[in-house]
Scaffold this motif. Structure first.
Motif: not given
Length: 182
Positions: A68-79
């Motif tokens: 999931t893309l985050q507003l700060d440009g990072s990506v949330q990862v759920i494995n």
């Protein structure tokens, strides 16, 4: 008297840990990450088709990763994966950050605070239906797909590419994706 670590030794240890963490995010020599990468198209759920096994995934099947893309440009990862031994789902949440230009599919991922590992997409379907990812070295590799199965010709194509990159394809674990509740 309690044991104390000198300031110099502590600073050296911190520098070593930072250096090791930094090294663990680079693309392995001789391998190139995909360019013209679109993180928006990559976001969403992927099923793990095959992997080189490691302790953090050992014994898990029905493994998926959601980005999931985050507003700060990072990506949330759920494995997420199912442990037959514990008869339960296991889930880990992390954060991924691009190591440079976000149009190059080279990221660093952390599930453990300040410690990052490499995540480099080295093959990607033009329609973003399948991907092959390597870590900071050739002992980390995953084949991912939007569907729980890959056609035989695509599997063969990805195995040939992995072998050409020096990946030990004979050690791949083919992930069971038969659960309907994944």
């Amino acid at each position: 008297m309690p044991h104390t670590v000198s300031h110099t030794r502590r600073a050296s240890l911190c520098a070593l840990l930072l250096a090791l963490a930094g090294c663990s995010t680079t693309v392995p020599e001789g391998i190139t990450a995909v360019t013209a990468f679109d993180a928006t198209r990559y976001a969403g759920k992927w099923f793990e088709i095959a992997r080189l096994d490691h302790s953090f995934e050992r014994g898990l099947d029905n493994v998926s990763a959601s980005y999931t893309l985050q507003l700060d440009g990072s990506v949330q990862v759920i494995n997420r994966g199912f442990s037959r031994e514990k008869n339960a789902w296991k889930e880990a949440e992390g954060i991924a950050k691009f190591t440079g230009d976000p149009r190059t599919a080279s990221l660093k991922v952390s599930f453990f605070g300040p410690f990052y590992g490499g995540y480099h997409v080295v093959a990607l379907d033009p329609a973003y239906r399948w991907a092959m990812v390597v870590g900071a070295d050739r002992s980390y590799m995953w084949i991912l797909a939007r569907d729980k199965q890959l056609p035989a010709d695509i599997r063969a194509q990805l195995l040939a590419k992995a072998q050409a990159l020096g990946i030990a394809v004979d050690q791949l674990v083919w992930v069971d994706q038969s659960r309907s509740d994944s």
